[in-house]
Each structure stands twice: as structure tokens, then as C-alpha cells.
Write an enzyme that holds these catalytic residues in place. Sequence first.
Site, PDB file in Angstrom:
ATOM      1  CE1 TYR A  39      -0.314 -24.730  -3.440  1.00  0.00           C
ATOM      2  CE2 TYR A  39       1.491 -26.307  -3.610  1.00  0.00           C
ATOM      3  CZ  TYR A  39       0.548 -25.642  -2.844  1.00  0.00           C
ATOM      4  OH  TYR A  39       0.476 -25.876  -1.498  1.00  0.00           O
ATOM      5  CD  GLU A 122       6.640 -49.097  -7.386  1.00  0.00           C
ATOM      6  OE1 GLU A 122       5.696 -48.323  -7.126  1.00  0.00           O
ATOM      7  OE2 GLU A 122       7.083 -49.932  -6.583  1.00  0.00           O
ATOM      8  CE  LYS A 124       5.073 -38.336  -7.192  1.00  0.00           C
ATOM      9  NZ  LYS A 124       3.794 -37.639  -7.315  1.00  0.00           N
ATOM     10  CE  LYS A 332       6.594 -33.342  -9.026  1.00  0.00           C
ATOM     11  NZ  LYS A 332       5.217 -32.955  -9.191  1.00  0.00           N
ATOM     12  CB  CYS A 426     -17.670 -20.441 -43.230  1.00  0.00           C
ATOM     13  SG  CYS A 426     -16.167 -21.399 -43.396  1.00  0.00           S
ATOM     14  CB  CYS A 429     -16.364 -21.217 -47.907  1.00  0.00           C
ATOM     15  SG  CYS A 429     -17.743 -21.744 -46.890  1.00  0.00           S
ATOM     16  CB  CYS A 450     -16.453 -25.082 -46.904  1.00  0.00           C
ATOM     17  SG  CYS A 450     -15.341 -24.434 -45.646  1.00  0.00           S
TER      18      CYS A 450
HETATM   19  S1  IVH Z   1       5.130 -44.745  -2.810  1.00  0.00           S
HETATM   20  C1  IVH Z   1       6.516 -44.105   1.442  1.00  0.00           C
HETATM   21  N1  IVH Z   1       4.662 -45.281  -5.350  1.00  0.00           N
HETATM   22  O1  IVH Z   1       2.982 -39.984  -5.067  1.00  0.00           O
HETATM   23  C2  IVH Z   1       6.254 -44.143  -0.012  1.00  0.00           C
HETATM   24  N2  IVH Z   1       3.722 -43.285  -4.440  1.00  0.00           N
HETATM   25  O2  IVH Z   1       4.472 -38.268  -2.447  1.00  0.00           O
HETATM   26  C3  IVH Z   1       4.883 -43.725  -0.357  1.00  0.00           C
HETATM   27  N3  IVH Z   1       2.354 -42.012  -6.016  1.00  0.00           N
HETATM   28  O3  IVH Z   1       1.495 -39.902  -1.923  1.00  0.00           O
HETATM   29  C4  IVH Z   1       4.582 -43.472  -1.755  1.00  0.00           C
HETATM   30  N4  IVH Z   1       2.594 -43.372  -7.733  1.00  0.00           N
HETATM   31  O4  IVH Z   1       0.046 -40.500  -3.912  1.00  0.00           O
HETATM   32  C5  IVH Z   1       4.456 -44.411  -4.335  1.00  0.00           C
HETATM   33  N5  IVH Z   1       4.295 -45.904  -7.574  1.00  0.00           N
HETATM   34  C6  IVH Z   1       4.097 -45.039  -6.559  1.00  0.00           C
HETATM   35  C7  IVH Z   1       3.309 -43.888  -6.698  1.00  0.00           C
HETATM   36  C8  IVH Z   1       3.152 -43.020  -5.613  1.00  0.00           C
HETATM   37  C9  IVH Z   1       2.024 -42.250  -7.296  1.00  0.00           C
HETATM   38  C10 IVH Z   1       1.910 -40.820  -5.266  1.00  0.00           C
HETATM   39  C11 IVH Z   1       1.310 -41.133  -3.932  1.00  0.00           C
HETATM   40  C12 IVH Z   1       2.225 -40.478  -2.948  1.00  0.00           C
HETATM   41  C13 IVH Z   1       2.940 -39.460  -3.787  1.00  0.00           C
HETATM   42  C14 IVH Z   1       4.354 -39.271  -3.360  1.00  0.00           C
END
Ligand code: IVH
Length: 692
Positions: A39, A122, A124, A332, A426, A429, A450
Site C-alpha cells: 500500500y 513512546e 507506536k 517507523k 510421510c 519415513c 519416523c
Molecule cells: S499521538 C497529534 N502516540 O499512530 C498526535 N499516536 O498517525 C496524535 N499511534 O492515529 C497521535 N501509538 O492511531 C500517538 N504513542 C502514540 C501512538 C499513536 C500509535 C497511532 C495513532 C495515530 C497514528 C499516528
Amino acid sequence: MAMTPAEAAERAAQLRALLQHHAHRYYVLDDPQVSDAEYDCLFQALQALEDEYPALQTPDSPTQRIIGQVLDGFAPVRHTVPMLSIRTETDTDPSGAWAFDARVRRELSLAPSDPPVIYTAELKFDGLAINLRYENGVLVQAATRGDGETGENVTQNMRTIKEIPGQLRTRGALPAVLEVRGEVYMRRDDFDALNERQRQRMADGDRTGKTFVNPRNAAAGAVRQLDPRIAALRPLRFFAYGLGDFDGWAGGPPPSQSALLEALGAFGLPVNADHAVVSGGSGLADFHAAVQARRGQLPFDIDGVVYKVDDRALQQRLGFVSREPRWAVAHKYPAQEQITGLRAIEVQVGRTGKLTPVAKLEPVFVGGTTVSNATLHNLFELRRKRVRIGDRVVVRRAGDVIPEVVGRVEALRPAYVPNFRMPRSCPVCGSQVLREPGGIDHRCTGGLYCGAQRKQALLHFAGRRAMNIDGLGEKIVDQLVDGGLVATLPALYQLSLEQLRALGRMGDKSARNLLTGLQTSKQTTLARFLFALGMRHVGESTAKDLAAHFGSLDRLLAASEEQLLAVRDVGPVVAHTLRLFLDQPHNRDVIDQLRAAGITWAEHDGVAQAEPLPLAGQTFVLTGTLPTLTRDEARALIEAAGGKVAGAVSKKTNWLVAGDDAGSKREKADALGVAVLDEAGLQQLLSDIASA
Ligand code: IVH
């Protein structure tokens, strides 16, 4: 070669249509046909085209808006504060962290001599964004992001998630309005168990069942499940990470992202502990690398990390650009799903005899390694995914799990490709391959004969509750088999002191100990011997029952399936597989050779069953998921009381034991007037007959 503007316009229209189609499958139907990687690839192609020919950029282009749409059936919810998306650094190496820090410093007009910016970093979470609205501490509404302006009202479904408090904890005053943003997700182990249950349902003939491609889709499907009872059966979880609308918050919202996370935790909301307050680009890059190193050990999927400027005042100074905050970015990791070609399907035999179709792939880099083999699980799965040699398939490798083929992208096979079939014998064996009635897996019946099952068979044979051979542990079994000294059970008893001494790492003393252990093991009991053979379904207690019932090995060897059925604890499946095992000439050879090696036990005439068991003659069928018992446990309880367990409901069925999500069998039982029990009813029946 450069495209003409007309060709570019046509290509852009094509890409837009494709992206719209796949976005619909992904966001609305929760049933994608392509991997995220594919995608992204299409998306980037369109973006590049629009960059080159800005005239092609239309307001409805997928590059210009957040895709997502309200499903019929959920009421729309207008977000008071829009749910924005964040910019993604697609660079998966540390440069993304440095680039973000440099941008922030530029926007804030910081000089190189100014101190580093402080960030909260944090995880994701790879799930679905949700807005929870609390009024005076009470959860009043939950909504999906939708298109960012309007989402779907999924309050009922969210109420089924135990981790989401219906009522916030208080220490002091609660805000009059508090909107919490976070991610609904599914843990990988819960996802695997869910798919396993789905597979079982399909094997039971439930045609509406399906397995899910990945935890994200399973979670998204559950959140947007119109029937909250079904949503409740899906193991969803939640992490809070942000703020939406708020009002009447004494002292105002916390002054930083890190303080906000702490406050959300104090309200009783689940906040993932894996976040850090770090300083500057180097702090971000270190966090990115450190999390990546243990990504596979996390109990859930993440597709990256998120960096947020910690200080709220700075966030406000930075503001937004085209609906994305300048103060946050997603960075990412390499994709855990990729697309590649399926070259061949081979069959592997596992240590327990299970046959697994394995996809031989064009090597592809996924989840951090190059993958060229991936499991297709079993014949059911393979057929359901409709994959055939020559196709393009989606390969997934998440965490440290075995890579798997999760689906087919395109049938690119040559004109005629025969349907894959499980071999009848199999591949290791040559023994007969069988699928039990109602079972999913094909198995080699070769057992100890086997090669694939040999080490396991030897260890089981030597086990304390089996032949109890002192000194024969895993390391020695490995050496004996790998060194070609032992290929069958009887060969154990042919080992000489010289051969054992010649094995690396084996001293004279342990070689002598093993020989003594082998010698001593020869005097045993029939029950131990039968258990030691490792026949499928013949556990310790069935072995004891068989020994007690027949009294001598020869009488057991001569017993028909009907005669086997008369043994306590032996149902039709066990009787059938036992008979098959005993009919294989090579198994008979092994038994003869073991006896010839001097293994003996005391025999007797066998005991006639004192009186028929209470459920003798009663046929049960099991369906659905029982609250506490597994299928095998329920079956064992019924068989122990003399009942039989059959795979399908018929006029001969006396009882249907139905758990949750019982499907067609329940309908058939109702139609035939068969009595239906739940687990409690079954337990009651068993305890009634036990005390009768
Ligand atoms: S903050 C304005 N924190 O990732 C900031 N998003 O496009 C809003 N996501 O829609 C997002 N973990 O679904 C934030 N620790 C995290 C996240 C997180 C996953 C997702 C969320 C968001 C997308 C970012």
C-alpha cells in the site's frame, strides 16, 4: 522514459482508484488484500507523480486526506477536537530522529548553542485510534477516528474492554470533561489464540468463520463489530497516550506530555510504561535503536516509535501544518509484512509427527531478517487462502514467531497449477499419513519409526514414567541419533561400551551408567511398555487401562477395533489410531525386536470390566468454546465415564455439549431434538452419575 502529461494523468487516476479500493478493504472492511508495504508503495508512487505534476493533485486524492469512513450501523460522532494524524519519518534508520529534531529547532528558531529540546518518546502501537469521553469521571462515549472530523460511536464495544475504566479514579477533583486518546490493540498471544479458535470453528464446519491477517486487523474488526457480544469475545486492550477535548480541569492540563501520561495513569487509565523523556536528536535516535532491538520481545506489535516535544507551551508555539502537529512525528521500523513469490510448497514433518505445508519463497527481507521459508499451517488454511505455486503472497514475521504466509495478493500462476495435496505417505519415513475425524492436522503414523520423530520418541521411551532409562537424556539422544548409532528404539539395547565411549563428551563412567540403565529398564510392566511406545492418544492412564484390560501384549495385538472400544477410556478415535499403529508392519517389528532384546513384564489374563460404565452407549458431540474445559479435557471426562464422542450431530447423538459461539451443530441438534448441555450441565451430569 518520461511520461507524457496524458500518461501521467492516466497513471494517477489508476493509482487513486487502486488506493481507494485497498483503503476501503483496509479501513472499512478490515480485510486487506495487500500488505502495508505494498500500500505504501502505491501511495508513494502517487505522491511522486503529484509532486512532479502538481496539476494532478485533486482535493479528493488519497494523498490529501485521511482515509476512513463511517460504517453503516454506527452513529456518527463529531469530534470536538479533530483527531489528527502525524507525520511519518519513513527512513527506518536513525536519521529520521535527527531530521525531526533539526526541524523542531528550526521552527523554534533555536541557535546551535541553545540547550537540547526535551522530548517524550513512546511506542507506536499498531492498532486503532480511539477517543474516550469522560464527563465528571464517567465514560459517556467512545469513538473511532473516522476521517478525523467525524468518527463512529463504538461506546458499547469499548465498554467490553476490561482495561478501560467506566469510571475514572479520583484523587482530588476530576475534570468536568476529559477526552482521552489512545490505541485499541490486541496482544500477539491473544491474537494467536483467537485465530486458533477460528481455525477450530472452520474445521468444525463453520463456513462464516475466518482467520485474521494480523492483530491490527483483528482489533479493528472487533472494535467495529456491530454485535457487541461478538466484540466482547475478542481479547482487546487499550493504551492511553493523548488528550482531546477537556473542560473544568482545576489547574489546567498537565504542563508536558510526560506529566500528561502520568496524570492519565493516575486516573486509572492504562498507560504503557515503555516511554522515556529524552534530550535532543541523539536521545531520540537512542530510543529508536533500543526499542528496535527488543521489538520482537514486546507482547504486541508496534510499527515504530512516536516522538513528541515534551513541553506543552512549546507544542503550542510549534502548532500545526496542514492538519499535522509540528511537535510530533512517527518514526517507523522495517515492515513485518512483505510480498514475495511462492516458488514451491513442501511438507515438513515435526517432532510430533504433524505434517506442515511450508512455503518456499523468493527470499524477502521482512521483520528484520531474510525469509525464504514460511509456514502455511495446515491444509485447511492453505485452501482457505487459495494460495498456489506461482502466486504473489503476503509473508508476515512479527516478533520471534515463525514466518507465515497470511494471504495471497495476486494469482500470478501459470495457466494450470494443480491444487496442493497432502501426501498420503510421510515424506520422511513413508508411513501412512492420517487426519483424524474432526481434526485439522495431518500426521505421520510412523511414530518411533519416523526419522523426524526419532529423537522425541527416544526421549519419551527413556522417560521416568516410561522405560525409565537412567542416563539417557537429551544431549546423549542428540549424539546417538546425529552420530548414526541409534535409528530405532531396539538399537538402544545393542549399544556397546566401546561405541558409547567413542562418543564425544561421554566419559567411561557415564557410558557404564547408561548401559546399566538400559539393562535395568528391561524389567518393566506392560503399562509402562505401552506408554513408552509413544502411540498417539495412549497416555499413561490409557496405557494402564489397556494393560489391565488385556493382561498380555499378544491379546492386545490381536484385538479388533470393537474389542479396543470396550476398554475404559478408549473412544472411537483412540481405538482407530491404535489399531492403525499396531497394523503397521514396521511398528510390529520394533515391538518384536524390543521383546527379543529382553524387555519383559509379568502378564496376566486380563480383567473383564466389572460392570459397564455409566455413560456406556451414550454418544456426545462437542461444539463451540467451553468456558474452562478444552475439547480434549471434555472428551476425556466423557470417555472416562464410558461415553463416546462423535464429530457430527446425527439421530444417534444423545447429547450436544455446546460452548460459546456454537454454530451449525447447535442448529442441527435443535432440529433433531438432541438434548443440549453447557459445560456446567456436563459437569452436573458427570457428578450425578459419579454419585449414583
Ligand atoms: S499521538 C497529534 N502516540 O499512530 C498526535 N499516536 O498517525 C496524535 N499511534 O492515529 C497521535 N501509538 O492511531 C500517538 N504513542 C502514540 C501512538 C499513536 C500509535 C497511532 C495513532 C495515530 C497514528 C499516528
